[in-house]
Enzyme design. Structure first.
Site, mmCIF file in Angstrom:
data_model
loop_
_atom_site.group_PDB
_atom_site.id
_atom_site.type_symbol
_atom_site.label_atom_id
_atom_site.label_comp_id
_atom_site.label_asym_id
_atom_site.label_seq_id
_atom_site.Cartn_x
_atom_site.Cartn_y
_atom_site.Cartn_z
ATOM 1 N N HIS A 80 0.838 -1.205 0.000
ATOM 2 C CA HIS A 80 0.000 0.000 0.000
ATOM 3 C C HIS A 80 0.865 1.245 0.000
ATOM 4 O O HIS A 80 1.778 1.365 0.812
ATOM 5 C CB HIS A 80 -0.905 0.011 1.229
ATOM 6 C CG HIS A 80 -2.164 -0.753 1.030
ATOM 7 N ND1 HIS A 80 -3.411 -0.241 1.256
ATOM 8 C CD2 HIS A 80 -2.361 -2.003 0.572
ATOM 9 C CE1 HIS A 80 -4.332 -1.154 0.963
ATOM 10 N NE2 HIS A 80 -3.708 -2.229 0.551
ATOM 11 N N TYR A 210 -9.010 6.590 7.104
ATOM 12 C CA TYR A 210 -9.140 6.987 8.507
ATOM 13 C C TYR A 210 -10.094 8.181 8.539
ATOM 14 O O TYR A 210 -9.752 9.249 8.020
ATOM 15 C CB TYR A 210 -7.780 7.403 9.085
ATOM 16 C CG TYR A 210 -6.833 6.252 9.330
ATOM 17 C CD1 TYR A 210 -6.111 5.668 8.294
ATOM 18 C CD2 TYR A 210 -6.632 5.766 10.619
ATOM 19 C CE1 TYR A 210 -5.237 4.621 8.525
ATOM 20 C CE2 TYR A 210 -5.758 4.707 10.870
ATOM 21 C CZ TYR A 210 -5.070 4.148 9.820
ATOM 22 O OH TYR A 210 -4.203 3.101 10.065
ATOM 23 N N PRO A 301 -4.491 0.934 18.603
ATOM 24 C CA PRO A 301 -4.189 0.432 17.252
ATOM 25 C C PRO A 301 -4.221 1.477 16.140
ATOM 26 O O PRO A 301 -3.901 1.160 14.992
ATOM 27 C CB PRO A 301 -5.263 -0.631 17.024
ATOM 28 C CG PRO A 301 -6.371 -0.260 17.933
ATOM 29 C CD PRO A 301 -5.771 0.419 19.109
ATOM 30 N N LYS A 305 0.855 0.137 15.159
ATOM 31 C CA LYS A 305 2.225 -0.028 15.634
ATOM 32 C C LYS A 305 2.480 -1.280 16.481
ATOM 33 O O LYS A 305 3.637 -1.691 16.629
ATOM 34 C CB LYS A 305 2.632 1.209 16.459
ATOM 35 C CG LYS A 305 2.892 2.438 15.624
ATOM 36 C CD LYS A 305 4.197 2.316 14.860
ATOM 37 C CE LYS A 305 4.274 3.227 13.685
ATOM 38 N NZ LYS A 305 4.068 2.629 12.374
ATOM 39 N N TYR A 391 4.258 6.419 10.240
ATOM 40 C CA TYR A 391 3.320 5.339 9.895
ATOM 41 C C TYR A 391 4.045 4.192 9.205
ATOM 42 O O TYR A 391 3.792 3.015 9.491
ATOM 43 C CB TYR A 391 2.216 5.894 8.991
ATOM 44 C CG TYR A 391 1.028 4.970 8.826
ATOM 45 C CD1 TYR A 391 -0.096 5.099 9.636
ATOM 46 C CD2 TYR A 391 1.026 3.969 7.855
ATOM 47 C CE1 TYR A 391 -1.186 4.258 9.490
ATOM 48 C CE2 TYR A 391 -0.058 3.114 7.706
ATOM 49 C CZ TYR A 391 -1.167 3.267 8.525
ATOM 50 O OH TYR A 391 -2.238 2.420 8.387
#
Ligand SMILES: Cc1cc2nc3c(=O)[nH]c(=O)nc-3n(C[C@H](O)[C@H](O)[C@H](O)COP(=O)(O)OP(=O)(O)OC[C@H]3O[C@@H](n4cnc5c(N)ncnc54)[C@H](O)[C@@H]3O)c2cc1C
Length: 398
Positions: A80, A210, A301, A305, A391
């Site tokens: 991704h 998100y 979450p 991580k 990220y």
């Protein structure tokens, strides 16, 4: 925790806990010629069916490939190149390779665990499921041991050179460390939880979404081209029985819907509520007992991580144990806790920041602050790069 190991001239190492941390540590040590025994109190079927994380940082993927357990990941994992951030009227794509030259992979923790268990049972050191009464002892000396009862009910003692406490948040290892070392615990419990589902339906977006919404956060994620993983923010006191599938899809549709992009619903195959917590326990070592993964720290979450931190811990710990057990040098085991905790706190901050920016709580003033931060990340390349670097995973300080 659930592994033990031994070197040429001594006893094996023992890992307590066959989660990703314990299994991968055992594999990394085996590749360096150090024997281990992994002790797991659940059954193989139970461990392999647990649905948890699904986003792998580049270093995690590379570590698994280098360890010879990345074939299926490379075939079936989904690379991704970014995520979408969404708030009312806006769905903005962050392009990770453009921003920081890295990407992430979607590949379920369930699959990572299955690959590691298969490798261990095929040609690896012992992995004992269904053990009980696991107790690390004499960890302050050079010859620690693990007492346990095997799956047939027989008491056993594993003499070790070192013990890895990789037994997760509810394991037996951390209490042994904290009882014998001056240390500290930090904890933050968030006033919300995630209700997560797995559904047999193609993901409605090619990248994760998100979403900030006045009703609460939602996340559109996936496990494969045919399986979606979706979450909605709920109150931590909510009961799963009060969330029939129709109610979940309605909440997801409201929070994730955008003009021209309806959310596809499908059969729900798994449903659970996940509390949101930050937790750090320091130090991550007492004598010859070393903590790694969720045994020492928990992150909410939102930043994806937890699993990646467990892999980073055992990467450092494997280096340190190889040096200790093969070269009899203590420098890396002595610095292990501090080096691991530096990354733990970076990830703890990032996970807290993502969580605080995206979840509804507080009043309208808090909401405006969150929206201001989201607009900043979507409009400023520097702010977006900071998110992308964290990220996709900062390099491990080996
Ligand atoms: C319910 C849940 C849902 C999660 N969902 C997400 C998510 O959606 N996204 C995300 O990014 N992260 C998620 N996480 C976080 C992520 O899964 C963890 O960070 C990761 O599993 C850490 O790996 P670990 O090996 O350190 O610990 P674990 O995976 O917890 O493994 C520890 C192992 O030790 C075993 N064990 C425990 N006690 C003993 C004992 N006394 N003796 C022997 N064995 C023992 C356990 O059975 C387990 O197999 C979730 C975690 C949990 C608990």
């Amino acid at each position: 925790m659930g592994s033990g190991s031994h070197s040429d001239d001594a006893h094996p190492g023992g890992d307590i806990g066959a989660g990703p941390a314990g299994l991968l540590l055992s594999r990394l040590l085996q590749l360096q010629g150090i024997d281990t025994v992994v002790l797991e109190n659940r059954s193989r079927e139970y461990v392999e069916a647990r649905i948890r994380a699904g986003i792998l940082e580049e270093h995690t993927v590379q570590t698994l490939v280098d360890a010879g357990v990345g074939d299926r990941l490379q075939r079936e994992g989904l690379p991704h190149d970014g995520i979408y951030l969404q708030y009312p009227g806006v769905r903005h794509h962050l392009d990770f390779p453009d921003l920081c030259g890295r990407r992430v992979w979607v590949y379920g923790q369930t699959e990572v665990t299955r690959d590691l268990i298969t490798a261990q049972l095929d040609d690896g050191p012992p992995l004992l499921f269904g053990v009980s009464d696991v107790s690390p002892e004499d960890v302050d000396g050079d010859a620690p041991r693990i007492r346990f009862t095997d799956a047939d009910g027989n008491p056993q003692v594993l003499e070790c050179d070192a013990i890895a406490g990789t037994d997760g948040f509810h394991g037996v290892s951390r209490p042994v460390v904290t009882a014998g070392t001056p240390g500290r615990l930090w904890e933050r419990t968030y006033p919300y939880a995630w209700l997560g589902i797995l559904a047999d339906v193609a993901p409605s977006s090619e990248e994760l979404v998100y979403a900030w919404h006045p009703d609460g956060f939602a996340l559109l994620s996936m496990r494969s081209p045919a399986v979606s993983r979706l979450y909605v923010q709920v109150d931590p006191t909510e009961k799963i029985a009060d969330w029939p599938d129709e109610r979940i899809w309605e909440a997801l549709g409201t929070r994730l819907g955008v003009d021209g992009g309806a959310l596809q619903a499908g059969p729900v195959t798994e449903k659970s509520i996940l509390p949101m917590r930050s937790f750090v326990s320091a130090p991550m070592r007492r004598g010859r007992l070393f903590l790694a993964g969720d045994a020492a720290h928990i992150v909410p979450p939102t930043g994806a991580k937890g699993l990646n931190l467990a892999v980073a811990d055992v990467t450092l710990l494997a280096d340190a144990l190889v040096r200790l057990l093969k070269k009899h040098q203590t420098d890396l085991v002595d610095s292990y806790s501090d080096r691991a905790l530096a990354r733990v706190w970076r990830c703890t901050h990032f996970s807290w920041w993502m969580t605080s920016m995206l979840h509804r709580s507080g009043d309208d003033f808090d909401a405006e602050l969150q929206l201001s931060q989201l607009r900043r990340v979507c409009r400023s390349e520097a702010a977006a790069r900071e998110l992308a670097e964290n990220y996709t995973g900062l390099p491990i300080d080996r």
